[in-house]
Write an enzyme that holds these catalytic residues in place. Structure first.
Site, short mmCIF file in Angstrom:
data_model
loop_
_atom_site.label_atom_id
_atom_site.label_comp_id
_atom_site.label_asym_id
_atom_site.label_seq_id
_atom_site.Cartn_x
_atom_site.Cartn_y
_atom_site.Cartn_z
N LYS A 155 0.84 -1.22 0.00
CA LYS A 155 0.00 0.00 0.00
C LYS A 155 0.87 1.26 0.00
CE LYS A 155 -2.28 -0.88 3.85
NZ LYS A 155 -1.76 -2.17 4.28
N ARG A 194 -9.25 1.49 9.28
CA ARG A 194 -8.86 0.12 9.62
C ARG A 194 -10.05 -0.68 10.13
NH1 ARG A 194 -3.21 0.40 8.98
NH2 ARG A 194 -2.22 -1.36 9.97
N ARG A 244 11.52 -7.25 4.15
CA ARG A 244 11.33 -5.80 4.22
C ARG A 244 12.10 -5.20 5.40
NH1 ARG A 244 5.34 -3.18 4.55
NH2 ARG A 244 5.29 -3.97 6.68
N ARG A 266 11.44 -3.35 10.94
CA ARG A 266 10.40 -2.72 11.77
C ARG A 266 10.08 -3.69 12.89
NH1 ARG A 266 5.32 -0.77 8.11
NH2 ARG A 266 4.16 -1.67 9.81
N ARG A 278 -0.79 -9.38 13.04
CA ARG A 278 -1.34 -8.27 12.25
C ARG A 278 -2.26 -8.79 11.14
NH1 ARG A 278 3.83 -5.60 10.38
NH2 ARG A 278 2.53 -4.09 9.31
P1 AMP Z 1 0.86 0.18 9.07
O1 AMP Z 1 2.15 0.88 8.81
O2 AMP Z 1 -0.31 0.80 8.34
O3 AMP Z 1 0.93 -1.32 8.90
O4 AMP Z 1 0.52 0.44 10.61
C1 AMP Z 1 1.40 0.02 11.64
C2 AMP Z 1 0.65 -0.01 12.96
O5 AMP Z 1 0.17 1.31 13.29
C3 AMP Z 1 -0.60 -0.89 12.99
O6 AMP Z 1 -0.29 -2.25 13.24
C4 AMP Z 1 -1.38 -0.25 14.14
O7 AMP Z 1 -0.80 -0.57 15.38
C5 AMP Z 1 -1.13 1.23 13.91
N1 AMP Z 1 -2.10 1.84 12.98
C6 AMP Z 1 -1.85 2.37 11.75
N2 AMP Z 1 -2.97 2.85 11.19
C7 AMP Z 1 -3.97 2.64 12.08
C8 AMP Z 1 -5.37 2.91 12.08
N3 AMP Z 1 -5.97 3.50 11.05
N4 AMP Z 1 -6.07 2.53 13.18
C9 AMP Z 1 -5.49 1.95 14.24
N5 AMP Z 1 -4.18 1.65 14.30
C10 AMP Z 1 -3.41 2.00 13.23
#
Ligand code: AMP
Length: 216
Positions: A15, A89, A128, A158, A169
């Site tokens: 994404k 989300r 990654r 990460r 996740r």
């Molecule tokens: P991502 O980089 O989008 O995979 O997000 C990494 C982490 O940030 C996720 O596993 C959540 O802990 C938090 N996070 C990111 N976006 C959201 C969202 N819209 N709602 C809740 N938690 C989020």
């Protein structure tokens, strides 16, 4: 052409990479809630300290925190629109987003779901890493020193890309985010695309969708 887009998909489907390309082509702002939260955590801000444990464990951060961030970010939109990456989300966040946009007299122009199998996601995330200079990079398995393929600096994984957290996740995606597909499915703006192939192949599929779905 104004783009107000949500890019949906499980962690690791690409994404962020595609959102950057959308931003480049259409000039809209890129809002990655994950990047915003990681930045707050890195700088040990009050918000960063509040969300650290959720992000490390791969749990969703409470909706009210995320909604506040989104409202703030939307102020940066100069009229060319936005691409939301990692938001919404869950259905509560999607409903709030519709409400915020409708108060501004706006609406989404496209929701693009990127599909990749879980096996492929696990493979991609295992390669990654994060480079301080270049951002997320893919490191080949034979690169034992874990150096960035662009700039040669050491890269790090990460914390939430460790295999056990990735599995969690993916479960969170299935349990909380997948229901968004039904939320958006009935609307014309929803399109599902194949997320396999090169970055450019996938971008071409997204462009086709975005160039067809037009605002008003
Ligand atoms: P991502 O980089 O989008 O995979 O997000 C990494 C982490 O940030 C996720 O596993 C959540 O802990 C938090 N996070 C990111 N976006 C959201 C969202 N819209 N709602 C809740 N938690 C989020």
């Amino acid at each position: 052409m104004v783009q107000r887009v949500v890019i949906l998909g499980a962690p690791g489907v690409g994404k962020g990479t595609q959102a950057k390309k959308i931003k480049e082509k259409y000039g809209c702002i890129h809002v990655s809630t994950g990047d915003i939260l990681r930045n707050e955590i890195e700088h040990r801000t009050v918000l960063g300290n509040k969300v650290d444990t959720y992000v490390k464990k791969g749990e969703l951060v409470p909706d009210d925190i995320i909604i506040k961030l989104i409202k703030k970010k939307l102020k940066d939109d100069s009229g060319k629109g936005f691409i939301f990456d990692g938001f919404p989300r869950n259905v509560v966040q999607a409903e709030k987003l519709d409400g915020i946009l409708s108060n501004l007299g706006l609406h989404l122009t496209a929701v693009v779901l990127v599909n990749v199998s879980n096996e492929e996601i696990i493979k991609r995330i295992s390669r990654r890493y994060l480079c301080d200079t270049c951002g997320p990079v893919i490191i080949e398995n034979n690169n034992s020193e874990k150096k960035c393929s662009n700039c040669g600096k050491k890269v790090q994984r990460r914390k939430d890309d460790e295999p056990e957290t990735v599995k969690h996740r993916l479960k969170v995606f299935e349990n909380q985010t997948r229901s968004l597909i039904n939320y958006y499915k009935g609307r014309n703006l929803f399109k599902s695309i194949d997320g396999m192939g090169s970055v450019n192949d996938i971008f071409q599929r997204i462009e086709t969708v975005l160039d067809v779905i037009q605002d008003d």
